[in-house]
Design a protein around this motif. Structure first.
Motif, PDB file in Angstrom:
ATOM      1  N   GLN A   1      -2.663 -49.581  25.925  1.00 21.88           N
ATOM      2  CA  GLN A   1      -3.555 -48.445  26.120  1.00 21.88           C
ATOM      3  C   GLN A   1      -4.484 -48.702  27.293  1.00 21.88           C
ATOM      4  OE1 GLN A   1      -5.520 -47.973  22.328  1.00 21.88           O
ATOM      5  NE2 GLN A   1      -3.588 -48.120  21.231  1.00 21.88           N
ATOM      6  N   GLU A   2      -4.553 -47.753  28.213  1.00 18.82           N
ATOM      7  CA  GLU A   2      -5.464 -47.873  29.356  1.00 18.82           C
ATOM      8  C   GLU A   2      -6.896 -48.011  28.864  1.00 18.82           C
ATOM      9  OE1 GLU A   2      -5.213 -44.418  31.826  1.00 18.82           O
ATOM     10  OE2 GLU A   2      -3.921 -45.455  33.256  1.00 18.82           O
ATOM     11  N   CYS A   3      -7.645 -48.841  29.542  1.00 20.58           N
ATOM     12  CA  CYS A   3      -9.082 -48.948  29.271  1.00 20.58           C
ATOM     13  C   CYS A   3      -9.786 -48.490  30.546  1.00 20.58           C
ATOM     14  CB  CYS A   3      -9.465 -50.378  28.918  1.00 20.58           C
ATOM     15  SG  CYS A   3     -11.213 -50.575  28.524  1.00 20.58           S
ATOM     16  N   LEU A   4     -10.530 -47.401  30.441  1.00 22.55           N
ATOM     17  CA  LEU A   4     -11.207 -46.813  31.593  1.00 22.55           C
ATOM     18  C   LEU A   4     -12.701 -47.086  31.528  1.00 22.55           C
ATOM     19  CD1 LEU A   4      -9.416 -43.345  31.608  1.00 22.55           C
ATOM     20  CD2 LEU A   4      -8.767 -45.417  32.852  1.00 22.55           C
ATOM     21  N   ARG A   5     -13.297 -47.333  32.682  1.00 26.74           N
ATOM     22  CA  ARG A   5     -14.746 -47.501  32.769  1.00 26.74           C
ATOM     23  C   ARG A   5     -15.377 -46.134  32.510  1.00 26.74           C
ATOM     24  NH1 ARG A   5     -15.921 -50.770  37.909  1.00 26.74           N
ATOM     25  NH2 ARG A   5     -15.233 -48.838  38.835  1.00 26.74           N
ATOM     26  N   PRO A   6     -16.357 -46.054  31.600  1.00 26.94           N
ATOM     27  CA  PRO A   6     -16.884 -44.741  31.203  1.00 26.94           C
ATOM     28  C   PRO A   6     -17.591 -43.970  32.322  1.00 26.94           C
ATOM     29  CG  PRO A   6     -17.911 -46.521  29.933  1.00 26.94           C
ATOM     30  CD  PRO A   6     -16.926 -47.141  30.852  1.00 26.94           C
ATOM     31  N   ASP A   7     -18.246 -44.645  33.241  1.00 26.96           N
ATOM     32  CA  ASP A   7     -19.028 -43.917  34.248  1.00 26.96           C
ATOM     33  C   ASP A   7     -18.192 -43.304  35.366  1.00 26.96           C
ATOM     34  OD1 ASP A   7     -18.659 -46.639  34.810  1.00 26.96           O
ATOM     35  OD2 ASP A   7     -20.327 -46.696  36.214  1.00 26.96           O
ATOM     36  N   ASP A   8     -16.975 -43.825  35.625  1.00 28.73           N
ATOM     37  CA  ASP A   8     -16.176 -43.258  36.727  1.00 28.73           C
ATOM     38  C   ASP A   8     -14.677 -43.166  36.423  1.00 28.73           C
ATOM     39  OD1 ASP A   8     -15.459 -45.911  36.830  1.00 28.73           O
ATOM     40  OD2 ASP A   8     -16.138 -46.245  38.886  1.00 28.73           O
ATOM     41  N   ASP A   9     -14.280 -43.473  35.196  1.00 24.34           N
ATOM     42  CA  ASP A   9     -12.875 -43.428  34.775  1.00 24.34           C
ATOM     43  C   ASP A   9     -11.962 -44.361  35.565  1.00 24.34           C
ATOM     44  OD1 ASP A   9     -13.200 -41.733  32.618  1.00 24.34           O
ATOM     45  OD2 ASP A   9     -12.805 -39.926  33.777  1.00 24.34           O
ATOM     46  N   GLU A  10     -12.517 -45.405  36.142  1.00 26.02           N
ATOM     47  CA  GLU A  10     -11.710 -46.431  36.831  1.00 26.02           C
ATOM     48  C   GLU A  10     -10.988 -47.261  35.773  1.00 26.02           C
ATOM     49  OE1 GLU A  10     -10.295 -48.881  40.014  1.00 26.02           O
ATOM     50  OE2 GLU A  10     -11.471 -47.052  40.164  1.00 26.02           O
ATOM     51  N   ARG A  11      -9.683 -47.469  35.951  1.00 21.34           N
ATOM     52  CA  ARG A  11      -8.925 -48.318  35.033  1.00 21.34           C
ATOM     53  C   ARG A  11      -9.366 -49.769  35.248  1.00 21.34           C
ATOM     54  NH1 ARG A  11      -3.885 -48.196  37.035  1.00 21.34           N
ATOM     55  NH2 ARG A  11      -3.577 -46.080  36.340  1.00 21.34           N
ATOM     56  N   VAL A  12      -9.767 -50.429  34.157  1.00 26.84           N
ATOM     57  CA  VAL A  12     -10.240 -51.813  34.247  1.00 26.84           C
ATOM     58  C   VAL A  12      -9.341 -52.789  33.507  1.00 26.84           C
ATOM     59  CG1 VAL A  12     -12.657 -51.189  34.658  1.00 26.84           C
ATOM     60  CG2 VAL A  12     -11.841 -51.492  32.308  1.00 26.84           C
ATOM     61  N   GLY A  13      -8.321 -52.278  32.844  1.00 23.94           N
ATOM     62  CA  GLY A  13      -7.408 -53.136  32.105  1.00 23.94           C
ATOM     63  C   GLY A  13      -6.713 -52.351  31.020  1.00 23.94           C
ATOM     64  N   TYR A  14      -6.185 -53.091  30.062  1.00 21.78           N
ATOM     65  CA  TYR A  14      -5.432 -52.482  28.974  1.00 21.78           C
ATOM     66  C   TYR A  14      -5.824 -53.114  27.650  1.00 21.78           C
ATOM     67  CZ  TYR A  14      -2.600 -50.879  32.848  1.00 21.78           C
ATOM     68  OH  TYR A  14      -2.195 -50.301  34.021  1.00 21.78           O
ATOM     69  N   LEU A  15      -5.703 -52.332  26.596  1.00 25.85           N
ATOM     70  CA  LEU A  15      -5.897 -52.807  25.231  1.00 25.85           C
ATOM     71  C   LEU A  15      -4.514 -52.893  24.600  1.00 25.85           C
ATOM     72  CD1 LEU A  15      -8.926 -50.534  24.343  1.00 25.85           C
ATOM     73  CD2 LEU A  15      -8.987 -52.977  24.900  1.00 25.85           C
ATOM     74  N   VAL A  16      -4.140 -54.113  24.213  1.00 25.91           N
ATOM     75  CA  VAL A  16      -2.815 -54.331  23.635  1.00 25.91           C
ATOM     76  C   VAL A  16      -2.965 -54.425  22.116  1.00 25.91           C
ATOM     77  CG1 VAL A  16      -0.817 -55.864  23.561  1.00 25.91           C
ATOM     78  CG2 VAL A  16      -2.062 -55.545  25.716  1.00 25.91           C
ATOM     79  N   PRO A  17      -2.391 -53.460  21.384  1.00 25.92           N
ATOM     80  CA  PRO A  17      -2.503 -53.497  19.926  1.00 25.92           C
ATOM     81  C   PRO A  17      -1.862 -54.760  19.348  1.00 25.92           C
ATOM     82  CG  PRO A  17      -1.632 -51.379  20.675  1.00 25.92           C
ATOM     83  CD  PRO A  17      -1.632 -52.302  21.851  1.00 25.92           C
ATOM     84  N   ALA A  18      -2.596 -55.396  18.437  1.00 20.24           N
ATOM     85  CA  ALA A  18      -2.106 -56.590  17.733  1.00 20.24           C
ATOM     86  C   ALA A  18      -2.513 -56.437  16.267  1.00 20.24           C
ATOM     87  CB  ALA A  18      -2.682 -57.851  18.354  1.00 20.24           C
ATOM     88  N   GLY A  19      -1.807 -55.579  15.567  1.00 19.98           N
ATOM     89  CA  GLY A  19      -2.190 -55.265  14.197  1.00 19.98           C
ATOM     90  C   GLY A  19      -3.410 -54.360  14.210  1.00 19.98           C
ATOM     91  N   GLU A  20      -4.480 -54.806  13.567  1.00 22.18           N
ATOM     92  CA  GLU A  20      -5.708 -54.003  13.477  1.00 22.18           C
ATOM     93  C   GLU A  20      -6.693 -54.316  14.598  1.00 22.18           C
ATOM     94  OE1 GLU A  20      -7.156 -52.710  10.014  1.00 22.18           O
ATOM     95  OE2 GLU A  20      -5.160 -52.576   9.137  1.00 22.18           O
ATOM     96  N   VAL A  21      -6.329 -55.247  15.462  1.00 26.44           N
ATOM     97  CA  VAL A  21      -7.202 -55.651  16.570  1.00 26.44           C
ATOM     98  C   VAL A  21      -6.482 -55.417  17.895  1.00 26.44           C
ATOM     99  CG1 VAL A  21      -8.557 -57.313  15.228  1.00 26.44           C
ATOM    100  CG2 VAL A  21      -6.424 -58.044  16.297  1.00 26.44           C
ATOM    101  N   PHE A  22      -7.186 -55.702  18.990  1.00 34.66           N
ATOM    102  CA  PHE A  22      -6.631 -55.471  20.327  1.00 34.66           C
ATOM    103  C   PHE A  22      -6.867 -56.691  21.205  1.00 34.66           C
ATOM    104  CE2 PHE A  22      -7.511 -51.403  18.499  1.00 34.66           C
ATOM    105  CZ  PHE A  22      -6.460 -50.607  18.902  1.00 34.66           C
ATOM    106  N   ILE A  23      -5.902 -56.982  22.057  1.00 39.72           N
ATOM    107  CA  ILE A  23      -6.048 -58.045  23.047  1.00 39.72           C
ATOM    108  C   ILE A  23      -6.436 -57.379  24.361  1.00 39.72           C
ATOM    109  CG2 ILE A  23      -4.882 -59.900  24.303  1.00 39.72           C
ATOM    110  CD1 ILE A  23      -2.874 -59.969  21.880  1.00 39.72           C
ATOM    111  N   PRO A  24      -7.580 -57.781  24.957  1.00 39.79           N
ATOM    112  CA  PRO A  24      -7.947 -57.229  26.261  1.00 39.79           C
ATOM    113  C   PRO A  24      -7.094 -57.893  27.351  1.00 39.79           C
ATOM    114  CG  PRO A  24      -9.597 -58.810  25.522  1.00 39.79           C
ATOM    115  CD  PRO A  24      -8.579 -58.698  24.429  1.00 39.79           C
ATOM    116  N   VAL A  25      -6.465 -57.071  28.186  1.00 42.61           N
ATOM    117  CA  VAL A  25      -5.527 -57.555  29.191  1.00 42.61           C
ATOM    118  C   VAL A  25      -5.911 -56.959  30.546  1.00 42.61           C
ATOM    119  CG1 VAL A  25      -3.091 -57.545  29.855  1.00 42.61           C
ATOM    120  CG2 VAL A  25      -3.705 -57.773  27.476  1.00 42.61           C
ATOM    121  N   THR A  26      -5.852 -57.771  31.597  1.00 41.62           N
ATOM    122  CA  THR A  26      -6.212 -57.319  32.941  1.00 41.62           C
ATOM    123  C   THR A  26      -5.190 -56.324  33.489  1.00 41.62           C
ATOM    124  OG1 THR A  26      -4.973 -59.039  34.096  1.00 41.62           O
ATOM    125  CG2 THR A  26      -7.258 -59.584  33.440  1.00 41.62           C
TER     126      THR A  26
END
Length: 131
Positions: free
Chosen positions: A7-32
């Protein structure tokens, strides 16, 4: 190519993509943006906050890529390493969901315009700088 489950992770103030959230069960791994893990699996809000804080900054600076002693042009395929290649310091010059381009950090004169294109996620093709 970024896997569809990421899942794309966007910076809230300008919608710049800053990485991805990788689902791992009920949690997420932050990925560049290039697919390297930025931290441990954690709650969605914490993983997103880490990407907002450090996602883009992590790409800045030295990385290591297995390359030939002399890098000329743009035709080198790092997915096909030769026994004579060694880990050379590189800088990321461009990252997209499909590919990542790098150049040598300290190129010889004849290597200055040479770049290498890596698939994203980069996997073991790039190693992060050591702290």
């Amino acid at each position: 190519m970024i896997p569809p489950a990421w899942q794309e992770c966007l910076r809230p103030d300008d919608d710049e993509r800053v990485g991805y959230l990788v689902p791992a069960g009920e949690v997420f791994i932050p990925v560049t943006l290039i697919g390297t893990p930025l931290g441990e699996a954690q709650g969605r809000a914490a993983a997103a906050a880490l990407l907002h804080e450090r996602g883009l900054m992590t790409l800045n600076g030295r990385w290591w890529c297995l390359l030939p002693e002399m890098l000329l042009g743009t035709e080198t395929d790092p997915r096909q390493p030769q026994l004579s290649w060694e880990w050379r310091s590189v800088l990321i010059v461009e990252a997209s969901p499909e590919e990542c381009r790098v150049r040598l950090e300290m190129p010889a004169e004849e290597e200055r315009t040479s770049t290498v294109t890596l698939p994203v996620p980069v996997g073991e093709l790039l190693r992060a700088r050591q702290p």
